[in-house]
Design a protein around this motif. Structure first.
Motif, PDB file in Angstrom:
ATOM      1  N   ALA A   1      40.833  52.811  43.237  1.00 14.35           N
ATOM      2  CA  ALA A   1      39.541  52.379  42.179  1.00 14.35           C
ATOM      3  C   ALA A   1      38.699  51.038  42.909  1.00 14.35           C
ATOM      4  CB  ALA A   1      40.139  51.959  41.049  1.00 14.35           C
ATOM      5  N   HIS A   2      39.156  50.731  44.127  1.00  9.82           N
ATOM      6  CA  HIS A   2      38.263  49.709  44.851  1.00  9.82           C
ATOM      7  C   HIS A   2      38.216  49.555  46.261  1.00  9.82           C
ATOM      8  CE1 HIS A   2      36.415  45.758  44.449  1.00  9.82           C
ATOM      9  NE2 HIS A   2      36.987  45.461  45.669  1.00  9.82           N
ATOM     10  N   CYS A   3      37.420  50.394  46.785  1.00  9.11           N
ATOM     11  CA  CYS A   3      37.215  50.335  48.217  1.00  9.11           C
ATOM     12  C   CYS A   3      35.642  50.237  48.535  1.00  9.11           C
ATOM     13  CB  CYS A   3      37.931  51.537  49.050  1.00  9.11           C
ATOM     14  SG  CYS A   3      37.370  53.377  48.030  1.00  9.11           S
ATOM     15  N   HIS A   4      35.238  50.349  49.967  1.00  7.18           N
ATOM     16  CA  HIS A   4      33.993  50.058  50.571  1.00  7.18           C
ATOM     17  C   HIS A   4      33.828  50.938  51.493  1.00  7.18           C
ATOM     18  CE1 HIS A   4      34.168  46.236  47.963  1.00  7.18           C
ATOM     19  NE2 HIS A   4      35.384  45.820  48.577  1.00  7.18           N
ATOM     20  N   VAL A   5      32.663  50.921  52.048  1.00  9.91           N
ATOM     21  CA  VAL A   5      31.912  51.540  53.265  1.00  9.91           C
ATOM     22  C   VAL A   5      31.285  50.330  53.818  1.00  9.91           C
ATOM     23  CG1 VAL A   5      32.683  53.796  52.775  1.00  9.91           C
ATOM     24  CG2 VAL A   5      30.486  52.774  52.187  1.00  9.91           C
ATOM     25  N   PHE A   6      31.325  50.133  55.044  1.00 11.26           N
ATOM     26  CA  PHE A   6      30.259  49.468  55.918  1.00 11.26           C
ATOM     27  C   PHE A   6      29.450  50.208  56.877  1.00 11.26           C
ATOM     28  CE2 PHE A   6      33.694  45.781  55.838  1.00 11.26           C
ATOM     29  CZ  PHE A   6      33.534  45.383  54.476  1.00 11.26           C
ATOM     30  N   GLY A   7      28.243  50.574  56.473  1.00 14.18           N
ATOM     31  CA  GLY A   7      27.489  51.093  57.420  1.00 14.18           C
ATOM     32  C   GLY A   7      28.004  52.656  57.584  1.00 14.18           C
TER      33      GLY A   7
ATOM     34  N   PHE B   1      41.179  36.304  27.486  1.00 12.09           N
ATOM     35  CA  PHE B   1      40.074  36.745  27.804  1.00 12.09           C
ATOM     36  C   PHE B   1      40.266  38.460  27.579  1.00 12.09           C
ATOM     37  CE2 PHE B   1      37.148  38.486  31.091  1.00 12.09           C
ATOM     38  CZ  PHE B   1      35.952  38.563  30.353  1.00 12.09           C
ATOM     39  N   VAL B   2      40.963  38.843  28.496  1.00 15.31           N
ATOM     40  CA  VAL B   2      41.133  40.444  28.507  1.00 15.31           C
ATOM     41  C   VAL B   2      41.554  40.996  27.167  1.00 15.31           C
ATOM     42  CG1 VAL B   2      42.435  42.359  29.491  1.00 15.31           C
ATOM     43  CG2 VAL B   2      41.802  40.250  30.871  1.00 15.31           C
ATOM     44  N   GLY B   3      42.292  40.392  26.394  1.00 22.09           N
ATOM     45  CA  GLY B   3      42.684  40.788  25.199  1.00 22.09           C
ATOM     46  C   GLY B   3      41.847  40.740  24.272  1.00 22.09           C
ATOM     47  N   ALA B   4      40.725  40.033  24.184  1.00 24.62           N
ATOM     48  CA  ALA B   4      39.641  39.587  23.249  1.00 24.62           C
ATOM     49  C   ALA B   4      38.411  40.610  23.404  1.00 24.62           C
ATOM     50  CB  ALA B   4      39.344  38.264  23.411  1.00 24.62           C
ATOM     51  N   HIS B   5      38.141  41.406  24.598  1.00 20.00           N
ATOM     52  CA  HIS B   5      37.177  42.006  25.083  1.00 20.00           C
ATOM     53  C   HIS B   5      37.507  43.265  25.451  1.00 20.00           C
ATOM     54  CE1 HIS B   5      34.744  38.439  24.404  1.00 20.00           C
ATOM     55  NE2 HIS B   5      35.567  37.819  25.041  1.00 20.00           N
ATOM     56  N   ASP B   6      36.458  44.187  25.673  1.00 17.93           N
ATOM     57  CA  ASP B   6      36.983  45.518  26.427  1.00 17.93           C
ATOM     58  C   ASP B   6      36.904  45.342  27.823  1.00 17.93           C
ATOM     59  OD1 ASP B   6      37.055  48.319  26.829  1.00 17.93           O
ATOM     60  OD2 ASP B   6      35.031  48.788  26.204  1.00 17.93           O
ATOM     61  N   VAL B   7      38.122  44.765  28.460  1.00 20.55           N
ATOM     62  CA  VAL B   7      38.308  44.520  29.813  1.00 20.55           C
ATOM     63  C   VAL B   7      39.437  45.269  30.455  1.00 20.55           C
ATOM     64  CG1 VAL B   7      38.587  42.571  31.441  1.00 20.55           C
ATOM     65  CG2 VAL B   7      37.459  42.106  29.269  1.00 20.55           C
ATOM     66  N   TRP B   8      39.109  45.654  31.516  1.00 15.17           N
ATOM     67  CA  TRP B   8      39.767  46.660  32.466  1.00 15.17           C
ATOM     68  C   TRP B   8      40.202  45.521  33.719  1.00 15.17           C
ATOM     69  CZ3 TRP B   8      40.836  52.198  31.965  1.00 15.17           C
ATOM     70  CH2 TRP B   8      40.421  52.738  31.011  1.00 15.17           C
ATOM     71  N   VAL B   9      41.377  45.532  34.172  1.00 11.99           N
ATOM     72  CA  VAL B   9      41.854  44.600  35.160  1.00 11.99           C
ATOM     73  C   VAL B   9      42.491  45.426  36.470  1.00 11.99           C
ATOM     74  CG1 VAL B   9      43.346  42.740  35.813  1.00 11.99           C
ATOM     75  CG2 VAL B   9      42.599  42.953  33.582  1.00 11.99           C
ATOM     76  N   LYS B  10      41.753  45.181  37.481  1.00 12.06           N
ATOM     77  CA  LYS B  10      42.143  45.715  38.970  1.00 12.06           C
ATOM     78  C   LYS B  10      43.319  44.861  39.392  1.00 12.06           C
ATOM     79  CE  LYS B  10      37.604  47.202  40.275  1.00 12.06           C
ATOM     80  NZ  LYS B  10      36.598  47.360  41.240  1.00 12.06           N
TER      81      LYS B  10
ATOM     82  N   ARG C   1      44.755  49.558  30.500  1.00 16.15           N
ATOM     83  CA  ARG C   1      43.720  48.919  30.992  1.00 16.15           C
ATOM     84  C   ARG C   1      43.600  48.309  32.189  1.00 16.15           C
ATOM     85  NH1 ARG C   1      40.989  45.114  26.799  1.00 16.15           N
ATOM     86  NH2 ARG C   1      42.906  45.135  25.698  1.00 16.15           N
ATOM     87  N   VAL C   2      44.639  48.885  33.384  1.00 19.77           N
ATOM     88  CA  VAL C   2      44.852  48.564  34.522  1.00 19.77           C
ATOM     89  C   VAL C   2      44.703  49.402  35.879  1.00 19.77           C
ATOM     90  CG1 VAL C   2      46.461  46.475  34.127  1.00 19.77           C
ATOM     91  CG2 VAL C   2      47.473  48.948  34.186  1.00 19.77           C
ATOM     92  N   LEU C   3      44.157  48.881  36.704  1.00 23.27           N
ATOM     93  CA  LEU C   3      43.511  49.964  37.921  1.00 23.27           C
ATOM     94  C   LEU C   3      44.021  49.421  39.282  1.00 23.27           C
ATOM     95  CD1 LEU C   3      40.063  50.065  36.643  1.00 23.27           C
ATOM     96  CD2 LEU C   3      41.636  51.844  36.557  1.00 23.27           C
ATOM     97  N   TRP C   4      44.091  50.079  40.220  1.00 22.65           N
ATOM     98  CA  TRP C   4      44.719  49.853  41.528  1.00 22.65           C
ATOM     99  C   TRP C   4      43.658  50.259  42.545  1.00 22.65           C
ATOM    100  CZ3 TRP C   4      45.866  53.062  45.761  1.00 22.65           C
ATOM    101  CH2 TRP C   4      46.477  52.234  46.945  1.00 22.65           C
ATOM    102  N   GLY C   5      43.667  49.671  43.717  1.00 23.90           N
ATOM    103  CA  GLY C   5      42.793  50.008  44.906  1.00 23.90           C
ATOM    104  C   GLY C   5      43.361  49.291  45.951  1.00 23.90           C
ATOM    105  N   THR C   6      42.843  49.652  47.074  1.00 22.12           N
ATOM    106  CA  THR C   6      43.135  49.230  48.508  1.00 22.12           C
ATOM    107  C   THR C   6      42.315  47.886  48.914  1.00 22.12           C
ATOM    108  OG1 THR C   6      41.587  50.551  49.765  1.00 22.12           O
ATOM    109  CG2 THR C   6      43.896  51.437  49.352  1.00 22.12           C
ATOM    110  N   ASP C   7      41.051  47.806  48.582  1.00 25.76           N
ATOM    111  CA  ASP C   7      39.900  46.795  48.973  1.00 25.76           C
ATOM    112  C   ASP C   7      39.589  47.350  50.499  1.00 25.76           C
ATOM    113  OD1 ASP C   7      37.997  45.082  48.536  1.00 25.76           O
ATOM    114  OD2 ASP C   7      39.652  43.596  49.612  1.00 25.76           O
ATOM    115  N   TRP C   8      39.997  48.410  50.871  1.00 26.93           N
ATOM    116  CA  TRP C   8      39.629  48.651  52.240  1.00 26.93           C
ATOM    117  C   TRP C   8      38.305  48.901  52.507  1.00 26.93           C
ATOM    118  CZ3 TRP C   8      36.742  52.241  55.194  1.00 26.93           C
ATOM    119  CH2 TRP C   8      37.126  52.448  56.665  1.00 26.93           C
ATOM    120  N   PRO C   9      37.511  48.047  53.726  1.00 25.62           N
ATOM    121  CA  PRO C   9      38.292  47.667  54.682  1.00 25.62           C
ATOM    122  C   PRO C   9      38.279  46.220  54.873  1.00 25.62           C
ATOM    123  CG  PRO C   9      36.124  47.815  55.366  1.00 25.62           C
ATOM    124  CD  PRO C   9      36.047  48.408  53.808  1.00 25.62           C
ATOM    125  N   HIS C  10      38.843  45.495  53.657  1.00 24.96           N
ATOM    126  CA  HIS C  10      39.248  44.197  53.523  1.00 24.96           C
ATOM    127  C   HIS C  10      38.223  43.170  54.050  1.00 24.96           C
ATOM    128  CE1 HIS C  10      42.826  46.462  52.522  1.00 24.96           C
ATOM    129  NE2 HIS C  10      42.809  47.020  53.743  1.00 24.96           N
TER     130      HIS C  10
END
Length: 306
Positions: free
Chosen positions: A32-38, A204-213, A252-261
């Motif tokens: 749920a959290h990655c990127h592309v560069f070019g 803050f997370v509990g008081a609002h509609d917040v998801w956390v990575k 309300r939790v998500l996971w991701g690699t953050d590739w390519p960091h």
């Protein structure tokens, strides 16, 4: 054709030969959290960027996901591309519906342009408050963007430092869209996970509609990667923070690699180790299923089967 710019001096390239994780990711896992560069020759970087990275293409991202056992992805617009979302939407379109996108947009964007992004698979926008990555984040401009995306049912991804939450919390709570926080709000792991700073974030997370990575232990850790070759227990000091978020907000939790960091300076993580970090924070099979599959499917592919 323009000549590609050289990468930023000292830039760390992504890890070319990630290990095979000991932990078997469940079927349907979402990064749920990655990127592309070019690649830069095809998708030039923004003139106003703060850094010039190495190339990290959609094909290379897909190869990593195949290696780890990831089924779907959420591609987050990289700051090096500014508000030109072309590289990100190209990666999302190429996925055949198995990727979603998070865009960067300007307040003057038209409704037609937003609908085009939505049709491409974009489901949110990112608001970046890290001064080393963006010059400013004017709140009125961001409020304008939030109002424009609300009818689409999109959410807002927030990237900020934990020390800035007291200043920003009221603004965040006023935004008319669900919120997703990157990297657990970047806590200072020198402080205790049950201390007042992280307590405030969780309130803050509990008081609002917040998801956390629950992402990027390699960015947060002081102890760092394993010192001994073959040791799988990396980033030990981040574990209590991840466990606490998952225990308090399992839906309300998500996971991701953050590739390519991007923008790491100390070391480049082995993505196999990042997969093996998961069962250390999501310690039961039920928590793992929610973190990796059920929650991201509900947020990004509602109503679809895995």
């Amino acid at each position: 054709m323009s000549v590609p710019s050289p990468r930023t001096p000292g830039w760390l390239n992504w890890y070319q030969n990630p290990s095979t994780p000991s932990f078997r990711l469940p079927r349907g896992t979402v990064d749920a959290h990655c990127h592309v560069f070019g690649p830069q020759a095809e998708f030039p970087f923004a003139p106003e960027r703060k850094y010039t990275p190495c190339d990290a293409s959609k094909t290379q991202l897909a190869a990593l996901h195949d290696h780890l056992g990831v089924s779907r992805a959420v591609v987050v617009q990289a700051t090096c591309h500014g508000a030109d979302n072309t590289a990100m939407t190209d990666a999302v379109r190429a996925s055949g519906g198995r990727a979603r996108g998070i865009a960067t947009v300007r307040p003057g964007i038209s409704d037609a342009e937003l609908r085009e992004l939505d049709a491409a698979g974009v489901r949110g926008v990112r608001f970046n408050f890290l001064r080393r990555l963006v010059d400013t984040s004017p709140k009125e401009d961001l409020r304008t963007i939030a109002k424009k995306i609300a009818p689409l049912g999109w959410h807002i991804v927030l990237y900020f430092e934990s020390a800035d939450l007291p200043e920003l919390e009221g603004f965040f709570g006023s935004l008319p869209a669900p919120l997703v926080v990157d990297h657990m709000g970047r806590p200072d792991v020198n402080h205790p996970a049950d201390g007042p700073e992280f307590d405030r974030f969780l309130r803050f997370v509990g008081a609002h509609d917040v998801w956390v990575k629950v992402t990027c232990p390699e960015r947060l850790s002081v102890t760092g990667p394993p010192a001994l070759h073959g040791e799988r227990h990396a980033y030990t000091d981040v574990v209590p923070f991840g466990r606490r978020v998952i225990e308090e907000f399992p839906d309300r939790v998500l996971w991701g690699t953050d590739w390519p960091h991007p923008n790491l300076t100390g070391h480049m993580p082995d993505d196999g180790l990042l997969a093996d970090f998961v069962p250390r924070v999501a310690v039961t099979s039920e928590q793992q299923q929610k973190l990796l599959v059920d929650n991201p499917m509900r947020l990004y592919w509602p109503g679809e089967d895995v």
